[in-house]
Scaffold this motif. Sequence first.
Motif, PDB file in Angstrom:
ATOM      1  N   MET A 191       0.811  -1.231   0.002  1.00  0.00           N
ATOM      2  CA  MET A 191       0.067  -0.067  -0.082  1.00  0.00           C
ATOM      3  C   MET A 191       0.651   1.152  -0.028  1.00  0.00           C
ATOM      4  N   ALA A 192       2.054   1.228   0.550  1.00  0.00           N
ATOM      5  CA  ALA A 192       3.079   2.260   0.610  1.00  0.00           C
ATOM      6  C   ALA A 192       3.239   2.805  -0.768  1.00  0.00           C
ATOM      7  N   ILE A 193       3.590   2.013  -1.727  1.00  0.00           N
ATOM      8  CA  ILE A 193       3.928   2.177  -2.911  1.00  0.00           C
ATOM      9  C   ILE A 193       2.579   2.818  -3.752  1.00  0.00           C
TER      10      ILE A 193
ATOM     11  N   LYS B  47       0.529   4.671  -2.454  1.00  0.00           N
ATOM     12  CA  LYS B  47       0.319   6.116  -1.926  1.00  0.00           C
ATOM     13  C   LYS B  47       1.333   6.865  -2.460  1.00  0.00           C
ATOM     14  N   GLU B  48       2.678   6.466  -2.767  1.00  0.00           N
ATOM     15  CA  GLU B  48       3.865   7.179  -3.305  1.00  0.00           C
ATOM     16  C   GLU B  48       3.565   7.428  -4.554  1.00  0.00           C
TER      17      GLU B  48
ATOM     18  N   ARG C   2       0.460   8.044  -5.974  1.00  0.00           N
ATOM     19  CA  ARG C   2      -0.372   8.968  -6.102  1.00  0.00           C
ATOM     20  C   ARG C   2       0.128  10.287  -5.742  1.00  0.00           C
ATOM     21  N   GLU C   3       0.942  10.518  -4.581  1.00  0.00           N
ATOM     22  CA  GLU C   3       1.831  11.655  -4.260  1.00  0.00           C
ATOM     23  C   GLU C   3       2.634  12.069  -5.642  1.00  0.00           C
TER      24      GLU C   3
END
Length: 145
Positions: free
Chosen positions: A1-3, A5-6, A8-9
């Motif tokens: 999930m962190a990837i 989010k990254e 999307r940013e």
Amino acid sequence: MAIIKEFREFAVRGNMVDMAVGIIIGGAFTTIVKSLVSDIIMPPIGLLISDVDFADLFVVLKGAGDYATLADAQAAGAVTLNYGMFINNVISFLIVAWAVFFLVRGINRLKRKEEAAAPVEETPTPATPEDVLLLREIRDSLKRG
């Protein structure tokens, strides 16, 4: 999930959106320039040089026959060197480069006007470190004797 989010940013960052808009506008601009070159500029130039259509300037490299147009040669499976299309593309490039030059030139002029109108801010001098101040006091007291 962190990837996710990254990503999307990264994707919604201002520069990325600006770049996407630029690419879309550039694609539309390319269509207009191609039409300008093939439909407006090249026909009069071809008329001036003995009714030549630059799109049909080619040399047959491999294949038998004498072809009237590039489409005929390609339909027959001939291998051709399409220098007329290259000339059209060079002219298209020059028009796009010219337009981008004027766009960048205008933007740079606006930036210079903004910079000239903006008040010049003086940068504050950094505070002298305390140890340097103490060393200066010692030096001055030694000079006085």
